[in-house]
Design a protein around this motif. Structure first.
Motif, mmCIF file in Angstrom:
data_model
loop_
_atom_site.group_PDB
_atom_site.id
_atom_site.type_symbol
_atom_site.label_atom_id
_atom_site.label_comp_id
_atom_site.label_asym_id
_atom_site.label_seq_id
_atom_site.Cartn_x
_atom_site.Cartn_y
_atom_site.Cartn_z
ATOM 1 N N ASN A 239 -8.481 0.221 -0.063
ATOM 2 C CA ASN A 239 -8.635 -1.233 0.001
ATOM 3 C C ASN A 239 -9.637 -1.753 -1.027
ATOM 4 O OD1 ASN A 239 -6.810 -1.488 2.113
ATOM 5 N ND2 ASN A 239 -8.379 -1.099 3.649
ATOM 6 N N ILE B 5 0.839 -1.205 0.000
ATOM 7 C CA ILE B 5 0.000 0.000 0.000
ATOM 8 C C ILE B 5 0.873 1.253 0.000
ATOM 9 C CG2 ILE B 5 -1.664 1.342 1.339
ATOM 10 C CD1 ILE B 5 -2.858 -1.290 2.321
ATOM 11 N N ASN C 292 -2.902 -0.148 -4.567
ATOM 12 C CA ASN C 292 -4.118 0.033 -3.791
ATOM 13 C C ASN C 292 -5.132 -1.086 -3.952
ATOM 14 O OD1 ASN C 292 -3.509 2.769 -2.767
ATOM 15 N ND2 ASN C 292 -3.626 3.354 -4.912
#
Length: 204
Positions: free
Chosen positions: A138, A16, A21
């Motif tokens: 997420n 991340i 992502n």
């Protein structure tokens, strides 16, 4: 060295941090990175930092490639779902509902009722997906791609309202809305299936 669940989370956070992502892509990359780090000694965080520094550019390239791979899998699953018996049941139910509304309300009122139902149905299902795509938190890459299917079928639906109320026959109208509503349902079922699969795999 066997990679632990806590160390898997560290790999995920590291991905991340470098801008990867999409959750489904991170899951795939995490497997590869964990397999590589298992060959090292027990200085896990040291080796993870070294791996990320050494492979940052390649990981970003892989991220772009995996987006297309993930979407390919999603669309394959989408078309498989279209052929399932339960899809036929949904289609038949939507078609029967369309014909019932046309016979009960008349063509013009039925078309508008079906049109607004499609708009409301699509908005209710798509809003969480589009919100997640815009916030980029997420998210799954298949969510990002699938979230635009409703927009793609929305525009022809808007332009076809006049045709449906004045020219098309009753069966064509009912058939059209059965198809577009089925596509919307299958899209979200497919997203749910993939999200559940990755959630169980990653957190199970």
């Amino acid at each position: 060295m066997k990679v632990t669940a806590e160390q898997i989370q560290l790999i995920d956070k590291a991905l991340i941090k470098i801008g990867i992502n999409y959750a489904d892509i991170r899951y795939e990359m995490t497997d590869h990175i964990a397999a590589d780090l298992e060959q090292k000694d027990d200085r896990f965080e040291h080796h993870l930092k070294g791996y990320m520094l050494q492979n940052k550019s390649e990981l970003k390239k892989t991220n772009r490639r995996f987006i297309f791979i993930a979407m390919g899998r999603a669309y394959k699953k989408f078309f498989i779902n279209m052929l399932k018996p339960w899809s036929l049941v949904i289609f038949a139910t939507m078609f029967a509902l369309g014909m019932f509304l046309i016979k009960s309300l008349g063509r013009e009122d039925a078309v508008m009722a079906l049109f607004y139902f499609f708009i409301a149905f699509s908005c209710i299902l798509s809003t969480p997906v589009i919100y997640k795509a815009l916030t980029r938190k997420n998210q799954h890459s298949l969510d990002f791609g699938f979230s635009f299917i409703n927009l793609i079928i929305l525009y022809p639906t808007i332009y076809m309202v006049d045709y449906q109320t004045t020219i098309a026959n009753d069966m064509t109208v009912a058939l059209y809305y059965a198809v577009v509503l089925l596509i919307s349902v299958i899209m979200h079922v497919t997203i749910w299936q993939f999200n559940r699969q990755y959630k169980l795999r990653y957190n199970g």
